[in-house]
Design a protein around this motif. Sequence first.
Motif, PDB file in Angstrom:
ATOM      1  N   GLN A  10       0.844  -1.191   0.000  1.00  0.00           N
ATOM      2  CA  GLN A  10       0.000   0.000   0.000  1.00  0.00           C
ATOM      3  C   GLN A  10       0.882   1.245   0.000  1.00  0.00           C
ATOM      4  OE1 GLN A  10      -3.920   0.104   1.694  1.00  0.00           O
ATOM      5  NE2 GLN A  10      -3.174   1.500   3.268  1.00  0.00           N
ATOM      6  N   LYS A 194     -14.285  -3.326  -0.404  1.00  0.00           N
ATOM      7  CA  LYS A 194     -14.298  -4.597   0.321  1.00  0.00           C
ATOM      8  C   LYS A 194     -15.312  -5.555  -0.285  1.00  0.00           C
ATOM      9  CE  LYS A 194     -15.343  -6.417   4.949  1.00  0.00           C
ATOM     10  NZ  LYS A 194     -15.740  -6.037   6.335  1.00  0.00           N
ATOM     11  N   THR A 214      -3.285   4.839  -1.207  1.00  0.00           N
ATOM     12  CA  THR A 214      -3.992   5.410  -0.069  1.00  0.00           C
ATOM     13  C   THR A 214      -3.640   6.887   0.111  1.00  0.00           C
ATOM     14  OG1 THR A 214      -4.590   5.032   2.248  1.00  0.00           O
ATOM     15  CG2 THR A 214      -2.247   4.877   1.711  1.00  0.00           C
ATOM     16  N   HIS A 226      -6.590   0.391   2.236  1.00  0.00           N
ATOM     17  CA  HIS A 226      -7.068  -0.953   2.568  1.00  0.00           C
ATOM     18  C   HIS A 226      -6.614  -2.004   1.553  1.00  0.00           C
ATOM     19  CE1 HIS A 226      -9.454   0.342   6.026  1.00  0.00           C
ATOM     20  NE2 HIS A 226      -9.729   1.415   5.304  1.00  0.00           N
ATOM     21  N   THR A 228      -5.600  -5.399   0.481  1.00  0.00           N
ATOM     22  CA  THR A 228      -6.286  -6.527   1.100  1.00  0.00           C
ATOM     23  C   THR A 228      -5.912  -7.852   0.457  1.00  0.00           C
ATOM     24  OG1 THR A 228      -8.195  -5.118   1.644  1.00  0.00           O
ATOM     25  CG2 THR A 228      -8.602  -7.480   1.548  1.00  0.00           C
ATOM     26  N   ASP A 239      -5.510  -6.724   5.952  1.00  0.00           N
ATOM     27  CA  ASP A 239      -5.971  -5.417   5.513  1.00  0.00           C
ATOM     28  C   ASP A 239      -4.953  -4.392   6.006  1.00  0.00           C
ATOM     29  OD1 ASP A 239      -7.183  -2.860   5.394  1.00  0.00           O
ATOM     30  OD2 ASP A 239      -9.184  -3.675   5.694  1.00  0.00           O
ATOM     31  N   GLY A 241      -5.126  -1.224   6.177  1.00  0.00           N
ATOM     32  CA  GLY A 241      -5.641  -0.008   6.797  1.00  0.00           C
ATOM     33  C   GLY A 241      -5.536   1.197   5.882  1.00  0.00           C
ATOM     34  N   GLU A 242      -5.214   2.363   6.452  1.00  0.00           N
ATOM     35  CA  GLU A 242      -5.251   3.606   5.685  1.00  0.00           C
ATOM     36  C   GLU A 242      -3.885   4.257   5.487  1.00  0.00           C
ATOM     37  OE1 GLU A 242      -8.088   6.094   7.648  1.00  0.00           O
ATOM     38  OE2 GLU A 242      -9.787   4.809   7.116  1.00  0.00           O
TER      39      GLU A 242
END
Length: 272
Positions: A10, A194, A214, A226, A228, A239, A241-242
């Motif tokens: 990410q 999701k 992100t 996220h 995933t 996951d 996250g941000e």
Amino acid sequence: MMSYLAAALQMTSTPDLEKNLVQAEELIELAVRQGAELIGLPENFAFLGREEEKLAQAETIALKAEKFLKTMAQRFQVTILGGGFPVPVENNPNKAYNTALLVDPSGIEVSRYEKVHLFDVNVPDGNTYRESSTVMAGNALPPIYSSDKLGKIGLSICYDVRFPELYRHLSLKGAEILFIPAAFTAFTGKDHWKALLQARAIENTCYVIAPAQTGNHYERRYSHGHATIVDPWGVILADAGEKPGIAIAEISPIRLEQVRRQMPSLQHRVFA
């Protein structure tokens, strides 16, 4: 195929190519240290800026991104997906292909896919996206890369996730792992990301590995984050996250076989 760890990276890519590649290298090294053997970078990992700026630098971005992927794969002895970067269209200076590239540990390209579904959308948050203004749509279904070590891997890019027929094609060609690298908008991502990833995993009984962008990239361009990894039953295994980072999880052939035995929906298809 034995069990192994996969990582979905990410990033918060920006219009600065060199800084993006430094960020990508740091995350690849982090994933390798945690044992990942299959690593995915998100869409636009090398450059995320205005479309006209991307097009003006497309040749440089393409050359550096491809060299980077091959160098990283060879250095760390892992298989790496570069989830989307611009590759100039021959004889058309106004367009580039949004290209995903899969590179094996020897630094050799083993699979390439040019995004077919282009994001031309007026998002309710007030942002308008016209990917087709600078991107040439690919005209071929994604390929399957078959590896004794990693399994059968199918490629796609971001907006493709809304077109289930593409993933049905991949699963019917034998895919076990579906890559969905993305730069999903923050507005649509909160409601759809999701759900779409889980749907593609469940209906095809495949693992889904979804690297993501992100945060704020430039001006009003925000991505959902996220990154995933989803198992064939639709369970979210990891996951990110941000914030920039990694989602890492085990890809298990035993789990894949178990799910397909318990829910043999691919064998029950009536319509082609």
